[in-house]
Write a protein that holds these residues in place. Structure first.
Motif, PDB file in Angstrom:
ATOM      1  N   THR A  86      -0.136   6.316  15.309  1.00  0.00           N
ATOM      2  CA  THR A  86      -0.506   7.031  14.083  1.00  0.00           C
ATOM      3  C   THR A  86       0.169   8.394  14.064  1.00  0.00           C
ATOM      4  N   ALA A  87       1.006   8.626  13.053  1.00  0.00           N
ATOM      5  CA  ALA A  87       1.803   9.854  12.976  1.00  0.00           C
ATOM      6  C   ALA A  87       2.603   9.839  11.677  1.00  0.00           C
ATOM      7  N   GLU A  88       3.346  10.929  11.471  1.00  0.00           N
ATOM      8  CA  GLU A  88       4.291  11.000  10.358  1.00  0.00           C
ATOM      9  C   GLU A  88       5.680  10.744  10.942  1.00  0.00           C
ATOM     10  N   TYR A  89       6.453   9.903  10.267  1.00  0.00           N
ATOM     11  CA  TYR A  89       7.778   9.538  10.757  1.00  0.00           C
ATOM     12  C   TYR A  89       8.822  10.006   9.746  1.00  0.00           C
ATOM     13  N   PHE A  90       9.846  10.683  10.268  1.00  0.00           N
ATOM     14  CA  PHE A  90      10.898  11.236   9.424  1.00  0.00           C
ATOM     15  C   PHE A  90      12.248  10.642   9.811  1.00  0.00           C
ATOM     16  N   CYS A  91      12.954  10.171   8.815  1.00  0.00           N
ATOM     17  CA  CYS A  91      14.330   9.722   8.975  1.00  0.00           C
ATOM     18  C   CYS A  91      15.242  10.905   8.639  1.00  0.00           C
ATOM     19  N   ALA A  92      16.346  11.042   9.355  1.00  0.00           N
ATOM     20  CA  ALA A  92      17.248  12.171   9.110  1.00  0.00           C
ATOM     21  C   ALA A  92      18.687  11.755   9.371  1.00  0.00           C
ATOM     22  N   VAL A  93      19.610  12.452   8.712  1.00  0.00           N
ATOM     23  CA  VAL A  93      21.036  12.233   8.935  1.00  0.00           C
ATOM     24  C   VAL A  93      21.702  13.571   9.188  1.00  0.00           C
ATOM     25  N   SER A  94      22.851  13.516   9.851  1.00  0.00           N
ATOM     26  CA  SER A  94      23.690  14.698   9.958  1.00  0.00           C
ATOM     27  C   SER A  94      25.144  14.255   9.899  1.00  0.00           C
ATOM     28  N   GLY A  95      26.003  15.149   9.389  1.00  0.00           N
ATOM     29  CA  GLY A  95      27.423  14.870   9.379  1.00  0.00           C
ATOM     30  C   GLY A  95      28.012  15.098  10.755  1.00  0.00           C
ATOM     31  N   TYR A  96      29.265  14.760  10.921  1.00  0.00           N
ATOM     32  CA  TYR A  96      29.945  14.931  12.204  1.00  0.00           C
ATOM     33  C   TYR A  96      30.453  16.355  12.408  1.00  0.00           C
ATOM     34  N   GLN A  97      30.670  17.091  11.325  1.00  0.00           N
ATOM     35  CA  GLN A  97      31.368  18.362  11.415  1.00  0.00           C
ATOM     36  C   GLN A  97      30.427  19.535  11.235  1.00  0.00           C
ATOM     37  N   GLY A  98      30.927  20.701  11.565  1.00  0.00           N
ATOM     38  CA  GLY A  98      30.197  21.937  11.314  1.00  0.00           C
ATOM     39  C   GLY A  98      28.897  22.007  12.087  1.00  0.00           C
ATOM     40  N   ALA A  99      27.867  22.468  11.428  1.00  0.00           N
ATOM     41  CA  ALA A  99      26.580  22.685  12.073  1.00  0.00           C
ATOM     42  C   ALA A  99      25.898  21.396  12.479  1.00  0.00           C
ATOM     43  N   GLN A 100      26.309  20.288  11.877  1.00  0.00           N
ATOM     44  CA  GLN A 100      25.615  19.016  12.106  1.00  0.00           C
ATOM     45  C   GLN A 100      24.113  19.192  11.894  1.00  0.00           C
ATOM     46  N   LYS A 101      23.766  19.917  10.822  1.00  0.00           N
ATOM     47  CA  LYS A 101      22.353  20.133  10.537  1.00  0.00           C
ATOM     48  C   LYS A 101      21.726  18.834  10.059  1.00  0.00           C
ATOM     49  N   LEU A 102      20.444  18.695  10.349  1.00  0.00           N
ATOM     50  CA  LEU A 102      19.711  17.505   9.951  1.00  0.00           C
ATOM     51  C   LEU A 102      19.241  17.622   8.503  1.00  0.00           C
ATOM     52  N   VAL A 103      19.417  16.536   7.751  1.00  0.00           N
ATOM     53  CA  VAL A 103      18.854  16.411   6.405  1.00  0.00           C
ATOM     54  C   VAL A 103      17.769  15.341   6.499  1.00  0.00           C
ATOM     55  N   PHE A 104      16.543  15.718   6.155  1.00  0.00           N
ATOM     56  CA  PHE A 104      15.391  14.849   6.354  1.00  0.00           C
ATOM     57  C   PHE A 104      14.964  14.141   5.081  1.00  0.00           C
ATOM     58  N   GLY A 105      14.333  12.986   5.255  1.00  0.00           N
ATOM     59  CA  GLY A 105      13.602  12.357   4.176  1.00  0.00           C
ATOM     60  C   GLY A 105      12.233  12.995   4.029  1.00  0.00           C
ATOM     61  N   GLN A 106      11.449  12.464   3.087  1.00  0.00           N
ATOM     62  CA  GLN A 106      10.140  13.046   2.776  1.00  0.00           C
ATOM     63  C   GLN A 106       9.056  12.664   3.784  1.00  0.00           C
ATOM     64  N   GLY A 107       9.353  11.687   4.620  1.00  0.00           N
ATOM     65  CA  GLY A 107       8.381  11.283   5.624  1.00  0.00           C
ATOM     66  C   GLY A 107       7.564  10.078   5.198  1.00  0.00           C
ATOM     67  N   THR A 108       7.123   9.302   6.183  1.00  0.00           N
ATOM     68  CA  THR A 108       6.218   8.172   5.970  1.00  0.00           C
ATOM     69  C   THR A 108       5.041   8.334   6.920  1.00  0.00           C
ATOM     70  N   ARG A 109       3.847   8.369   6.351  1.00  0.00           N
ATOM     71  CA  ARG A 109       2.641   8.487   7.187  1.00  0.00           C
ATOM     72  C   ARG A 109       2.192   7.097   7.594  1.00  0.00           C
ATOM     73  N   LEU A 110       2.241   6.829   8.895  1.00  0.00           N
ATOM     74  CA  LEU A 110       1.820   5.540   9.444  1.00  0.00           C
ATOM     75  C   LEU A 110       0.387   5.659   9.928  1.00  0.00           C
ATOM     76  N   THR A 111      -0.473   4.853   9.355  1.00  0.00           N
ATOM     77  CA  THR A 111      -1.891   4.849   9.746  1.00  0.00           C
ATOM     78  C   THR A 111      -2.223   3.499  10.341  1.00  0.00           C
ATOM     79  N   ILE A 112      -2.766   3.520  11.560  1.00  0.00           N
ATOM     80  CA  ILE A 112      -3.121   2.282  12.246  1.00  0.00           C
ATOM     81  C   ILE A 112      -4.628   2.105  12.182  1.00  0.00           C
ATOM     82  N   ASN A 113      -5.059   0.984  11.667  1.00  0.00           N
ATOM     83  CA  ASN A 113      -6.488   0.677  11.566  1.00  0.00           C
ATOM     84  C   ASN A 113      -6.886  -0.309  12.652  1.00  0.00           C
ATOM     85  N   PRO A 114      -8.037  -0.086  13.285  1.00  0.00           N
ATOM     86  CA  PRO A 114      -8.460  -0.979  14.376  1.00  0.00           C
ATOM     87  C   PRO A 114      -8.879  -2.356  13.863  1.00  0.00           C
TER      88      PRO A 114
END
Lengths: 114, 114
Positions: A86-114
């Motif tokens: 159970t957590a928030e999961y973020f997908c991200a990309v970065s280019g090969y050049q320069g700062a290679q800064k991460l660009v994130f998605g909005q996130g997906t909240r995964l909830t596990i029910n027993p």
């Protein structure tokens, strides 16, 4: 410029069920791909990353993601989830050049029910 | 310490007040990033340092935001005349030099402007 779309803002699943968290990206250049996880009140932690080579990458806790260049996707999967996933999961990309800064998605909240 | 350290963890500021957020990166990490994460959103890039040089500040939302890293290690993000829309978690991250290396995040500084 890059952008990331996470198609589901919330995903509820039952414990021990399989899960897939979807991620699509857009970029005019080649990219590195990442999944980060954020547990409640904690910082972001790297789950897995794709740099080159085999398109299927795995994490130490049973998650895997497959890079699909033709579909510009990097979906995250786990065959059997636990309450502790159970957590928030973020997908991200970065280019090969320069700062290679991460660009994130909005996130997906995964909830596990027993 | 072993990870990226940020302080304060929590800050409540009155509108119009100036705030300073500190980041202590992992020792030896050349690259340092600041991100802003609004509630329910993915992190958004603010600025990037390579050693003491600020090479990318394209994400800073206004001239009220200022970042520095004078000796190439500790960094400070300063927000002048805070406004309610500045309320967010401010994440600092660092990385060793080299393509595709992992970016490590701190736990964040939670800023609430009232």
């Amino acid at each position: 410029a890059q952008s990331v779309t996470q198609l589901d803002s919330q995903v509820p699943v039952f414990e021990e069920a399989p899960v897939e968290l979807r991620c699509n990206y857009s970029s005019s250049v080649s990219v590195y791909l990442f999944w980060y996880v954020q547990y409640p009140n904690q910082g972001l932690q790297l789950l897995l990353k794709y740099l080159s080579g085999s398109t299927l990458v795995e994490s130490i806790n049973g998650f895997e993601a497959e890079f699909n260049k033709s579909q510009t996707s990097f979906h995250l999967r786990k065959p059997s989830v636990h309450i502790s996933d159970t957590a928030e999961y973020f997908c991200a990309v970065s280019g090969y050049q320069g700062a290679q800064k991460l660009v994130f998605g909005q996130g997906t909240r995964l909830t596990i029910n027993p | 310490g072993a990870g990226v350290s940020q302080s304060p963890r929590y800050k409540v500021a009155k509108r119009g007040q100036d705030v300073a957020l500190r980041c202590d990166p992992i020792s030896g990490h050349v690259s340092l990033f600041w991100y802003q994460q609004a509630l329910g959103q993915g992190p958004e890039f603010l600025t990037y340092f390579q050693n003491e040089a600020q090479l990318d500040k394209s994400g800073l939302p206004s001239d009220r935001f200022f970042a520095e890293r004078p000796e190439g290690s500790v960094s400070t993000l300063k927000i002048q005349r805070t406004q309610q829309e500045d309320s967010a978690v401010y994440l600092c991250a660092s990385r060793m030099t080299g393509a595709g290396n992992t970016i490590y995040f701190g736990e964040g500084s939670w800023l609430t402007v009232v």
